[in-house]
Scaffold this active site. Structure first.
Site, PDB file in Angstrom:
ATOM      1  N   ASP A  61      -6.024   4.408  12.848  1.00 34.81           N
ATOM      2  CA  ASP A  61      -4.711   5.008  12.584  1.00 34.81           C
ATOM      3  C   ASP A  61      -4.803   6.282  11.748  1.00 34.81           C
ATOM      4  OD1 ASP A  61      -3.264   3.256  14.120  1.00 34.81           O
ATOM      5  OD2 ASP A  61      -2.981   1.816  12.492  1.00 34.81           O
TER       6      ASP A  61
ATOM      7  N   ARG B 270       1.735   5.981  16.587  1.00 33.56           N
ATOM      8  CA  ARG B 270       1.264   6.910  15.560  1.00 33.56           C
ATOM      9  C   ARG B 270       1.624   8.368  15.827  1.00 33.56           C
ATOM     10  NH1 ARG B 270       1.881   2.629  13.568  1.00 33.56           N
ATOM     11  NH2 ARG B 270       0.243   1.348  12.641  1.00 33.56           N
TER      12      ARG B 270
ATOM     13  N   SER C 266      -3.724  -8.860   8.969  1.00 35.24           N
ATOM     14  CA  SER C 266      -3.165  -7.523   8.975  1.00 35.24           C
ATOM     15  C   SER C 266      -2.423  -7.372  10.292  1.00 35.24           C
ATOM     16  CB  SER C 266      -4.299  -6.508   8.862  1.00 35.24           C
ATOM     17  OG  SER C 266      -3.807  -5.241   9.223  1.00 35.24           O
TER      18      SER C 266
ATOM     19  N   ASP D 272       0.811  -1.222   0.000  1.00 30.54           N
ATOM     20  CA  ASP D 272       0.000   0.000   0.000  1.00 30.54           C
ATOM     21  C   ASP D 272       0.842   1.268   0.000  1.00 30.54           C
ATOM     22  OD1 ASP D 272      -2.566  -1.103  -0.168  1.00 30.54           O
ATOM     23  OD2 ASP D 272      -2.543  -1.590   1.966  1.00 30.54           O
TER      24      ASP D 272
HETATM   25  N1  ARG Z   1      -6.883  -1.883  16.760  1.00 27.27           N
HETATM   26  C1  ARG Z   1      -5.590  -1.459  17.143  1.00 27.27           C
HETATM   27  C2  ARG Z   1      -5.515   0.031  17.280  1.00 27.27           C
HETATM   28  O1  ARG Z   1      -6.378   0.703  16.774  1.00 27.27           O
HETATM   29  C3  ARG Z   1      -4.518  -2.013  16.268  1.00 27.27           C
HETATM   30  C4  ARG Z   1      -4.606  -1.725  14.821  1.00 27.27           C
HETATM   31  C5  ARG Z   1      -3.402  -2.324  14.206  1.00 27.27           C
HETATM   32  N2  ARG Z   1      -3.336  -2.377  12.818  1.00 27.27           N
HETATM   33  C6  ARG Z   1      -3.229  -3.523  12.138  1.00 27.27           C
HETATM   34  N3  ARG Z   1      -2.982  -3.463  10.883  1.00 27.27           N
HETATM   35  N4  ARG Z   1      -3.343  -4.689  12.717  1.00 27.27           N
HETATM   36  O2  ARG Z   1      -4.636   0.534  17.913  1.00 27.27           O
END
Ligand code: ARG
Length: 400
Positions: free
Chosen positions: A126, A97, A177, A16
């Site tokens: 994110d 982040r 993921s 991506d």
């Molecule tokens: N749900 C978690 C958060 O919002 C983790 C998201 C992680 N991303 C992933 N591609 N698994 O912090």
């Protein structure tokens, strides 16, 4: 006229974010894309990632090792706040982040870029964390999120990339993921989308299955100074080292797995699996040391602050004024949170079995049921009478 002239793109080396490079240039008229890969201890080789960005059309490809800052300024702050989203998730992804956003903004300013970009889709948390953090740090920068708008399927994305010489992923890409850094792994999608389905053992990397963990318990001692973990088994550790070792030691005993249904900010419930051995152990130990060194009222009041703090961090408000105010409160509570916590690691549990501190408020003379007891039992009588008075009056009134 393109959407921006010069863009700094948060880059991971995946499909991506690689496709974002030609996409920004071809579809959105961006003249120059500078990529920035953050080393957060995800364990990837970053030199190939750096080169891949150049091959994909970046004019400049930067790598920033921010592991130390990540642990010191983000993870340790979250430990002081005992931050567990919905009582369970230690925010491994959410904490990374705002730091990535910070270096994106710094880089954009340094290179005179007019926008930053990221590869997040429109369904996750994110995107919120990146966009809001960047806006807080430099409200003049534009934020571009191609994957939020391009509407391409996985296959189309790969095909689009291939037409610009970006190779399709060599190994059959993981059905999950996964986001990974020093604080742990976040795993979602694939078969995990069925919340009734037990996570297959293959998804775990940092934690052993209980069947494979040692049959003897292991004791460890974690030392804290003002709420910051500083020693492991009496040996001083630098922040990154401490997290790495604890991940290893606790993960070896099968500690740190979380399987939860989580409420995202965008209104969706999602099934998330986490492995976060060090963070879970540190938060538990830290909370225990607070129970020894904070007064009851501070301790109880802080729980409400922690809940708000955790939601702010999860919801992308790391650089908000409320978060800064809560930080000040939390810092002032940590002044005496120094001491040692002893834990027993065994078969998936990190059990706290002892704690001590020079600032301990535990008073043996008052707590004991033995002959040394110094507590004034007579004084309790009047206290209890006054304490219960409103309830007594209420009850009398009710009997009329
Ligand atoms: N749900 C978690 C958060 O919002 C983790 C998201 C992680 N991303 C992933 N591609 N698994 O912090």
């Amino acid at each position: 006229m393109g959407r921006a002239k010069k863009v700094v793109l948060a880059y991971s080396g995946g499909v991506d974010t690689s496709v974002c490079i030609p996409y920004l240039k071809q579809e959105w008229g961006v003249e120059e894309v500078i990529t920035l890969a953050a080393d957060l201890g995800q364990g990837d080789e970053l030199e190939p990632v750096r080169e891949k960005a150049l091959k994909s059309g970046a004019s400049e490809s930067l790598v920033a090792d921010v592991k130390d800052t990540f642990v010191k300024d983000y993870a340790f702050a979250a430990i002081q706040a005992n931050a567990l989203y919905e009582n369970r998730y230690p925010l491994g992804t959410a904490l990374a982040r705002p730091l990535i956003a910070k270096i994106l903004v710094e880089t954009a300013e340094k290179y005179g870029a007019d926008a930053i970009a990221h590869g997040c889709t429109g369904k996750g948390n994110d995107q919120v964390r990146f966009d809001v953090s960047c806006a807080a740090l430099n409200p003049h920068l534009k934020i571009l999120a191609p994957a939020r708008e391009w509407g391409m399927s996985r296959e189309q994305t790969i095909a689009y990339g291939e037409s610009f010489g970006i190779p399709a992923p060599v190994k059959k890409s993981s059905p999950y993921s996964i986001d990974r850094n020093l604080l742990g792994r976040s795993i979602e999608a694939g078969v995990l989308e069925d919340p009734t389905f037990e996570p297959p053992e293959e998804i775990y990397l940092l934690t052993k299955a209980i069947a494979d963990t040692p049959n003897e318990p292991e004791y460890i001692e974690i030392g804290f100074h003002r709420g910051i973990p500083t020693t492991l088994n009496s040996t001083p550790k630098n922040p990154v080292e401490l997290i790495e070792q604890l991940n290893q030691v606790a993960g070896n005993h099968g500690i740190g797995r979380i399987d939860m249904i989580e409420n995202r900010l965008v209104g969706i419930k999602s099934r998330e699996i986490y492995e976060s051995p060090a963070m879970l152990v540190l938060i538990n130990a830290h909370r225990d040391l607070e129970s020894l060194t904070l007064t009851a009222d501070v301790s109880h009041y802080k729980r409400g602050i922690e809940e708000t703090y955790t939601q702010l961090v999860y919801n992308g408000l790391w650089y908000s004024p409320l978060k800064a105010a809560l930080d000040a409160f939390i810092q002032s509570t940590q002044e005496r949170v120094s001491g040692v916590v002893r834990l027993k690691l065994f078969k998936g549990n990190a059990t706290i079995v002892g704690r001590w501190s020079d600032n301990s408020l535990y008073t043996p003379d008052l707590a004991t049921y033995g002959a040394e007891d110094q507590f004034d039992h007579k004084a309790a009588e009047g206290f209890v009478y006054v304490w219960g008075l409103p309830t007594r009056i209420w009850a009398q009134q009710g009997r009329k």
